[in-house]
Design a protein around this motif. Structure first.
Motif, PDB file in Angstrom:
ATOM      1  N   ASP A   1      -4.537   2.245  -0.901  1.00  0.00           N
ATOM      2  CA  ASP A   1      -4.375   1.203  -1.910  1.00  0.00           C
ATOM      3  C   ASP A   1      -3.781   1.826  -3.177  1.00  0.00           C
ATOM      4  O   ASP A   1      -4.217   2.888  -3.612  1.00  0.00           O
ATOM      5  CB  ASP A   1      -5.752   0.593  -2.218  1.00  0.00           C
ATOM      6  CG  ASP A   1      -5.686  -0.568  -3.185  1.00  0.00           C
ATOM      7  OD1 ASP A   1      -4.588  -0.948  -3.623  1.00  0.00           O
ATOM      8  OD2 ASP A   1      -6.753  -1.104  -3.515  1.00  0.00           O
TER       9      ASP A   1
ATOM     10  N   GLN B   1      -7.817   0.903   4.505  1.00  0.00           N
ATOM     11  CA  GLN B   1      -7.131   2.172   4.239  1.00  0.00           C
ATOM     12  C   GLN B   1      -7.486   3.175   5.329  1.00  0.00           C
ATOM     13  O   GLN B   1      -8.623   3.189   5.804  1.00  0.00           O
ATOM     14  CB  GLN B   1      -7.545   2.716   2.884  1.00  0.00           C
ATOM     15  CG  GLN B   1      -7.281   1.757   1.739  1.00  0.00           C
ATOM     16  CD  GLN B   1      -7.813   2.268   0.439  1.00  0.00           C
ATOM     17  OE1 GLN B   1      -7.251   3.176  -0.143  1.00  0.00           O
ATOM     18  NE2 GLN B   1      -8.924   1.696  -0.030  1.00  0.00           N
TER      19      GLN B   1
ATOM     20  N   CYS C   1      -8.445  -3.570   0.319  1.00  0.00           N
ATOM     21  CA  CYS C   1      -7.503  -3.118   1.338  1.00  0.00           C
ATOM     22  C   CYS C   1      -8.186  -2.318   2.437  1.00  0.00           C
ATOM     23  O   CYS C   1      -9.152  -1.600   2.189  1.00  0.00           O
ATOM     24  CB  CYS C   1      -6.435  -2.216   0.717  1.00  0.00           C
ATOM     25  SG  CYS C   1      -5.317  -3.076  -0.388  1.00  0.00           S
TER      26      CYS C   1
ATOM     27  N   CYS D   1      -2.375  -5.739   2.598  1.00  0.00           N
ATOM     28  CA  CYS D   1      -2.954  -4.478   3.057  1.00  0.00           C
ATOM     29  C   CYS D   1      -4.149  -4.689   3.978  1.00  0.00           C
ATOM     30  O   CYS D   1      -5.103  -3.919   3.959  1.00  0.00           O
ATOM     31  CB  CYS D   1      -3.341  -3.621   1.868  1.00  0.00           C
ATOM     32  SG  CYS D   1      -4.416  -4.482   0.685  1.00  0.00           S
TER      33      CYS D   1
ATOM     34  N   PRO E   1     -12.291  -2.852   3.795  1.00  0.00           N
ATOM     35  CA  PRO E   1     -12.311  -3.605   2.536  1.00  0.00           C
ATOM     36  C   PRO E   1     -13.738  -3.818   2.029  1.00  0.00           C
ATOM     37  O   PRO E   1     -14.661  -4.025   2.817  1.00  0.00           O
ATOM     38  CB  PRO E   1     -11.668  -4.940   2.920  1.00  0.00           C
ATOM     39  CG  PRO E   1     -10.838  -4.638   4.113  1.00  0.00           C
ATOM     40  CD  PRO E   1     -11.569  -3.559   4.849  1.00  0.00           C
TER      41      PRO E   1
ATOM     42  N   SER F   1      -2.089  -3.274  -4.547  1.00  0.00           N
ATOM     43  CA  SER F   1      -1.703  -3.662  -3.191  1.00  0.00           C
ATOM     44  C   SER F   1      -2.219  -5.048  -2.850  1.00  0.00           C
ATOM     45  O   SER F   1      -3.356  -5.390  -3.162  1.00  0.00           O
ATOM     46  CB  SER F   1      -2.250  -2.651  -2.181  1.00  0.00           C
ATOM     47  OG  SER F   1      -1.787  -1.351  -2.465  1.00  0.00           O
TER      48      SER F   1
ATOM     49  N   PRO G   1       0.832  -1.199   0.000  1.00  0.00           N
ATOM     50  CA  PRO G   1       0.000   0.000   0.000  1.00  0.00           C
ATOM     51  C   PRO G   1       0.870   1.254   0.000  1.00  0.00           C
ATOM     52  O   PRO G   1       2.014   1.228   0.450  1.00  0.00           O
ATOM     53  CB  PRO G   1      -0.810  -0.109   1.295  1.00  0.00           C
ATOM     54  CG  PRO G   1      -0.201  -1.185   2.090  1.00  0.00           C
ATOM     55  CD  PRO G   1       0.676  -2.000   1.197  1.00  0.00           C
TER      56      PRO G   1
END
Length: 115
Positions: free
Chosen positions: A62, A107, A105, A69, A98, A66, A20
């Motif tokens: 992302d 984040q 991912c 992650c 996600p 990625s 990431p």
């Protein structure tokens, strides 16, 4: 021969894009490299009850390629960067979990806080 070189460089570019994207902004000058520390973590939407100063920020996003992650990996990157900035706490914001519709991912962005 030329095709092997191009294929090799393409493969390296793909592997480099598997992590990431991490962007850290440190507002202080007193960094402690490789530090581990006890941090208070404030989830998105929680109010910090103590007086604080923002000493830095981090963004873990992302890249589109990625792979590694998950939440544990991303939070580890955030905590490590906060400890290196000598922060007392991290306040998370712009958290994205996600989803099959957008990214697989976890984040998040975070502010490094000093009490």
């Amino acid at each position: 021969m030329r095709y092997k070189l191009v294929a090799g460089l393409f493969g390296l570019a793909l592997l480099a894009g598997c992590e990431p994207s991490v962007h850290v902004v440190d507002y202080s000058n007193d960094q402690v490299t490789g530090a581990t520390c006890d941090l208070d973590i404030y989830s998105q939407g929680l109010t910090v009850s103590e007086a604080f100063k923002v000493i830095g920020e981090i963004s873990v996003r992302d890249t589109g390629f990625s792979l590694n992650c998950g939440k544990e990996v991303v939070m580890s990157k955030i905590k490590t960067a906060a400890c290196e900035a000598n922060a007392d706490a991290v306040q998370l914001f712009n958290v994205e979990h996600p989803s099959w519709r957008s990214s697989t991912c976890f984040q998040a962005d975070g502010r490094f806080l000093k009490y």
